[in-house]
Design a protein around this motif. Sequence first.
Motif, PDB file in Angstrom:
ATOM      1  N   LYS A  30       0.846  -1.205   0.000  1.00 57.04           N
ATOM      2  CA  LYS A  30       0.000   0.000   0.000  1.00 57.04           C
ATOM      3  C   LYS A  30       0.879   1.253   0.000  1.00 57.04           C
ATOM      4  CE  LYS A  30      -3.585   2.718   1.855  1.00 57.04           C
ATOM      5  NZ  LYS A  30      -2.863   3.966   1.786  1.00 57.04           N
ATOM      6  N   GLU A  31       1.904   1.232   0.853  1.00 53.11           N
ATOM      7  CA  GLU A  31       2.806   2.385   0.921  1.00 53.11           C
ATOM      8  C   GLU A  31       3.522   2.591  -0.415  1.00 53.11           C
ATOM      9  OE1 GLU A  31       4.015   2.185   5.680  1.00 53.11           O
ATOM     10  OE2 GLU A  31       5.036   0.881   4.249  1.00 53.11           O
ATOM     11  N   LYS A  33       2.468   1.804  -3.319  1.00 51.25           N
ATOM     12  CA  LYS A  33       1.488   2.346  -4.277  1.00 51.25           C
ATOM     13  C   LYS A  33       1.264   3.830  -4.039  1.00 51.25           C
ATOM     14  CE  LYS A  33      -1.498  -1.270  -6.011  1.00 51.25           C
ATOM     15  NZ  LYS A  33      -2.604  -2.146  -5.622  1.00 51.25           N
ATOM     16  N   ASP A  34       1.128   4.206  -2.776  1.00 53.51           N
ATOM     17  CA  ASP A  34       0.906   5.620  -2.437  1.00 53.51           C
ATOM     18  C   ASP A  34       2.086   6.476  -2.896  1.00 53.51           C
ATOM     19  OD1 ASP A  34      -1.469   4.923  -1.305  1.00 53.51           O
ATOM     20  OD2 ASP A  34      -0.767   5.002   0.768  1.00 53.51           O
ATOM     21  N   ILE A  35       3.292   5.968  -2.658  1.00 54.41           N
ATOM     22  CA  ILE A  35       4.503   6.698  -3.049  1.00 54.41           C
ATOM     23  C   ILE A  35       4.518   6.891  -4.559  1.00 54.41           C
ATOM     24  CG2 ILE A  35       7.029   6.498  -3.260  1.00 54.41           C
ATOM     25  CD1 ILE A  35       6.997   5.144  -0.466  1.00 54.41           C
ATOM     26  N   GLU A  36       4.196   5.820  -5.276  1.00 53.80           N
ATOM     27  CA  GLU A  36       4.236   5.859  -6.742  1.00 53.80           C
ATOM     28  C   GLU A  36       3.189   6.831  -7.295  1.00 53.80           C
ATOM     29  OE1 GLU A  36       6.735   4.560  -8.315  1.00 53.80           O
ATOM     30  OE2 GLU A  36       5.936   5.362 -10.179  1.00 53.80           O
ATOM     31  N   ALA A  37       1.988   6.778  -6.730  1.00 52.72           N
ATOM     32  CA  ALA A  37       0.903   7.646  -7.216  1.00 52.72           C
ATOM     33  C   ALA A  37       1.255   9.114  -6.970  1.00 52.72           C
ATOM     34  CB  ALA A  37      -0.409   7.284  -6.508  1.00 52.72           C
ATOM     35  N   PHE A  38       1.791   9.389  -5.801  1.00 57.58           N
ATOM     36  CA  PHE A  38       2.158  10.775  -5.461  1.00 57.58           C
ATOM     37  C   PHE A  38       3.278  11.271  -6.381  1.00 57.58           C
ATOM     38  CE2 PHE A  38       4.037  14.212  -2.957  1.00 57.58           C
ATOM     39  CZ  PHE A  38       2.901  14.873  -2.528  1.00 57.58           C
ATOM     40  N   GLU A 286      -5.500  19.087   1.038  1.00 60.31           N
ATOM     41  CA  GLU A 286      -6.144  18.005   1.780  1.00 60.31           C
ATOM     42  C   GLU A 286      -6.647  18.493   3.141  1.00 60.31           C
ATOM     43  OE1 GLU A 286      -4.303  14.225   0.974  1.00 60.31           O
ATOM     44  OE2 GLU A 286      -4.987  13.517   2.953  1.00 60.31           O
ATOM     45  N   TYR A 458       7.524  11.507  -0.607  1.00 58.96           N
ATOM     46  CA  TYR A 458       6.261  11.139   0.026  1.00 58.96           C
ATOM     47  C   TYR A 458       6.330  11.346   1.542  1.00 58.96           C
ATOM     48  CZ  TYR A 458       1.858   8.780   0.728  1.00 58.96           C
ATOM     49  OH  TYR A 458       0.561   8.500   1.061  1.00 58.96           O
ATOM     50  N   LEU A 462       3.794  13.412   4.005  1.00 53.03           N
ATOM     51  CA  LEU A 462       3.219  12.907   5.255  1.00 53.03           C
ATOM     52  C   LEU A 462       3.573  13.828   6.442  1.00 53.03           C
ATOM     53  CD1 LEU A 462       3.797   9.047   4.925  1.00 53.03           C
ATOM     54  CD2 LEU A 462       1.711  10.352   4.417  1.00 53.03           C
ATOM     55  N   LYS A 465       1.380  16.881   6.145  1.00 53.32           N
ATOM     56  CA  LYS A 465       0.012  16.467   6.445  1.00 53.32           C
ATOM     57  C   LYS A 465      -0.173  16.369   7.966  1.00 53.32           C
ATOM     58  CE  LYS A 465      -2.684  12.600   5.383  1.00 53.32           C
ATOM     59  NZ  LYS A 465      -2.974  11.389   4.619  1.00 53.32           N
TER      60      LYS A 465
END
Length: 470
Positions: A30-31, A33-38, A286, A458, A462, A465
């Motif tokens: 999951k992490e 994927k999040d890193i890649e999307a960002f 966000e 990423y 975080l 955020k």
Amino acid sequence: MAKKEKTEFELMKEKLFYERKNALQDINTKEEKDIEAFSKDYKKFLDLAKTEREACTYAIEIAKKNGFEEFKYGKKYSAGDKIYFDNRKKSIYLAVIGSENIENGINIAAAHIDSPRIDLKQCPVYEDAGMAFFKTHYYGGIKKYQWTTIPLALHGVVVLKDGTSVDICIGEKESDPVFCITDLLPHLGADQMAKTASKLFSGENLNILIGSKPYGGEKQKDAIKLNVLAILNKEYGIVEEDFLSAELSLVPAEKARDLGFDRSMISAYGHDDKCCSYPILMAAIEAGKKTPKNTLITILADKEETGSEGTTGMKTRAFDDMICEICDNMGANSRIAFANSKCLSADVNACYDPNYAEVYEAKNSAFLNCGVCVTKFTGARGKSSTNDASAEFLATVRKMLDDAGVIWQTGELGKVDQGGGGTVAMYLAKRNIDTVDVGVPVLSMHAPYEVISKADLYSAFLAFKAFFAN
Ligand code: MN
Ligand code: MN
């Protein structure tokens, strides 16, 4: 296989020693994927926002889409209001008004959106030896030799006498031409190569090759210059005199790309400081989706690379004026608000590079993939010109990052007395705001093609955020 029990020595070490963590060790899908999307969105931003004006336009667009309204002097704002202050299209401040009294303090994240580049002089066009060139004056700290023989794109704005603004962007589309600074062939480079690197190219010789075709096939003097101006006139309606009121810059024409077989890094122009300004912008958007307790402010500043001067740099009063306006109009005391505010000054740090190990001190450097770097002090020669965040404030930042599970590290910029640098932190601190430097480690900083790790990018997101989620 049964896990070997830890010895007392190992347990004591674990308890007492500080070890920086690596973001890519024990990472889950999951992490990843999040890193890649960002990172994917970040690369798009980099390609669209090479100059501060473009970054500002991008920020305003995304802010508007997310319900931010343009700041108005004299207007009373209240909890949940989202505003943006467009400072001359080159710098922007976003605010999300919190539910608590603003005198309890504002959470401020500041980064800059200008990057080193080659600016045109005001009388740039000339012809020499059958070629047309632009005269330039570089912007920010560059190693000049890195900027020769690479494709450059022309970005900026020409403002005509009647105030009409003409946007220019040439060299980004596949079909566009590019420009370049020529270098000497090695065969004739003996004298040049005997020079020290700082003397290899003089600032005055960073001339941009822009044409070689004479107007109408004429043999006359300045026919090539005339042809270039004729093309600019046809395409943009400008004449040579219009350069007097223009801001045009040459930036690397390359697009942001994944770097490495494992695609764990990004190579691009302008990571300094887009790899901090993009994460804080995204964190602000966000955070604005619900009303925060403390008021949040995001600063995307201009002119950091030249000393934060001018109306759009971080020394500007425009920023104070916005905060004072917001406070005054809600009947709050802005001096108390400043005193209780805290700021993450988000700028890149030097990433430890084993190829140049001699300038780093490994125990106190930022390492690739070890997360966003918190820097207590910057400066040079005995911490001169540093903010030097207080131990008290660092303790709260440590707690905030750890509580949010952010992978982070601490690091200084190089060995003591090796050089040094600073950013906007001290100008925020001067306003009586507790401030600390936080940023992404960068390899080849200020080069036309800088490198960062996706995981560190990423981790910065975080961190901001967490800072905004109060
Ligand atoms: Mn910077
Ligand atoms: Mn810089």
